[in-house]
Design a protein around this motif. Sequence first.
Motif, mmCIF file in Angstrom:
data_model
loop_
_atom_site.group_PDB
_atom_site.id
_atom_site.type_symbol
_atom_site.label_atom_id
_atom_site.label_comp_id
_atom_site.label_asym_id
_atom_site.label_seq_id
_atom_site.Cartn_x
_atom_site.Cartn_y
_atom_site.Cartn_z
ATOM 1 N N GLN A 175 0.818 -1.211 0.000
ATOM 2 C CA GLN A 175 0.000 0.000 0.000
ATOM 3 C C GLN A 175 0.852 1.262 0.000
ATOM 4 O O GLN A 175 0.437 2.299 -0.501
ATOM 5 N N GLU A 176 2.044 1.177 0.559
ATOM 6 C CA GLU A 176 2.909 2.352 0.652
ATOM 7 C C GLU A 176 3.849 2.482 -0.534
ATOM 8 O O GLU A 176 4.070 3.591 -1.045
ATOM 9 N N TYR A 177 4.406 1.352 -1.004
ATOM 10 C CA TYR A 177 5.445 1.418 -2.031
ATOM 11 C C TYR A 177 5.050 0.763 -3.354
ATOM 12 O O TYR A 177 5.808 0.830 -4.319
ATOM 13 N N LYS A 225 15.129 -1.916 -14.235
ATOM 14 C CA LYS A 225 16.032 -1.095 -13.434
ATOM 15 C C LYS A 225 15.624 0.375 -13.456
ATOM 16 O O LYS A 225 15.010 0.855 -14.405
ATOM 17 N N SER A 226 15.999 1.069 -12.382
ATOM 18 C CA SER A 226 15.718 2.496 -12.284
ATOM 19 C C SER A 226 16.795 3.147 -11.410
ATOM 20 O O SER A 226 17.089 2.668 -10.312
ATOM 21 N N SER A 227 17.354 4.247 -11.886
ATOM 22 C CA SER A 227 18.358 4.972 -11.111
ATOM 23 C C SER A 227 17.722 5.921 -10.102
ATOM 24 O O SER A 227 18.417 6.520 -9.275
ATOM 25 N N ALA A 228 16.386 6.036 -10.145
ATOM 26 C CA ALA A 228 15.688 6.985 -9.274
ATOM 27 C C ALA A 228 15.249 6.368 -7.948
ATOM 28 O O ALA A 228 14.722 7.071 -7.096
ATOM 29 N N THR A 229 15.435 5.070 -7.762
ATOM 30 C CA THR A 229 14.980 4.414 -6.541
ATOM 31 C C THR A 229 16.159 3.891 -5.740
ATOM 32 O O THR A 229 17.230 3.603 -6.283
ATOM 33 N N GLY A 232 17.204 0.422 -6.771
ATOM 34 C CA GLY A 232 17.800 0.296 -8.096
ATOM 35 C C GLY A 232 16.868 -0.331 -9.118
ATOM 36 O O GLY A 232 17.263 -0.549 -10.266
ATOM 37 N N TYR A 233 15.611 -0.580 -8.704
ATOM 38 C CA TYR A 233 14.636 -1.203 -9.603
ATOM 39 C C TYR A 233 13.355 -0.362 -9.654
ATOM 40 O O TYR A 233 13.091 0.452 -8.765
ATOM 41 N N GLU A 234 12.575 -0.567 -10.703
ATOM 42 C CA GLU A 234 11.362 0.234 -10.923
ATOM 43 C C GLU A 234 10.183 -0.324 -10.129
ATOM 44 O O GLU A 234 9.955 -1.535 -10.101
ATOM 45 N N TRP A 235 9.423 0.597 -9.523
ATOM 46 C CA TRP A 235 8.234 0.248 -8.753
ATOM 47 C C TRP A 235 7.037 1.001 -9.311
ATOM 48 O O TRP A 235 7.185 1.976 -10.047
ATOM 49 N N SER A 236 5.830 0.569 -8.908
ATOM 50 C CA SER A 236 4.630 1.278 -9.355
ATOM 51 C C SER A 236 4.504 2.626 -8.656
ATOM 52 O O SER A 236 3.835 3.528 -9.161
ATOM 53 N N ALA A 238 6.531 6.106 -7.076
ATOM 54 C CA ALA A 238 7.621 6.907 -7.644
ATOM 55 C C ALA A 238 8.987 6.497 -7.111
ATOM 56 O O ALA A 238 9.960 6.410 -7.870
ATOM 57 N N ASP A 239 9.072 6.255 -5.803
ATOM 58 C CA ASP A 239 10.379 6.023 -5.188
ATOM 59 C C ASP A 239 10.637 4.573 -4.799
ATOM 60 O O ASP A 239 11.796 4.168 -4.692
#
Length: 268
Positions: A175-177, A225-229, A232-236, A238-239
């Motif tokens: 619910q949070e992430y 992958k995501s450099s914004a988290t 290092g991986y993409e989530w639904s 933002a962070d």
Amino acid sequence: MQFRQQALAKLQSPEELDLPVRFARPQGWLVFSVTVVAMAAASVWAVTGSVTSTVSAPAILTHGQGSYLLQSPVAGQVTAVLAKQGERLPADSPVLKVRTPKGETVVRTLDAGRVSALAATVGQIIQTGANVAAVEKVAHTGDALYATVYVPAENAASIPDDAAVDLTVQSVPTQEYGVLRGHVKSVDRSAQSPQQIAAFLGDGQLGEQFTKKGRPVAVTVRLDKSSATKSGYEWSSADGPPFKLTSMTLASGSIRLAEQHPVDWLLP
């Protein structure tokens, strides 16, 4: 009988022949028009539309090469535990010392990796072939994580290449992430036995757990992958969660299956 004769007489009366006849009320025409439009829209969607379905199954985060169970080549008493859980070791590294009637034997790693579990303690009597440790095959700290989803065998043929996957990670509050994003890397078309799963994960209990409802197919998922988290991986979200993910973390995977056209359901 009297009313029937009156009705026939009225229909045969010349004065009634030139009166207009109302076939339907305006409200009836409105209902008819809406019905025709709805049927036309349904026909177009049946030909051009599609239905997307998903399959959900248990999953686990691992490094791509999996793990292996380290077994003792001799029977005897454990006199020393030389490795620590979580320690990263090169191939042929000492893990245990076992005293036998012929002397002391050192049990060593087969391949480089991280010791994910130790099953032997000092003073313990072990038999030849006993599982003494689980070693995850990972050479470097930054090696990418993958997810292995154990899907029912009957759904394997419906999983397209590079299908989108949502992973609900057990250690992360959804619910949070939100959920972890990924895509199908490969589908093993042969069903997995408990022994095969245990050999890959280095855990016999997980082998039993993932085969409770039958022998599944292993689907390897490449995590986006995501450099914004932080992970290092993409989530639904933002962070995503404010921590790194670790291997051998349980999850649940939802895989998007191949699209189906509704008109196909109507054809024999």
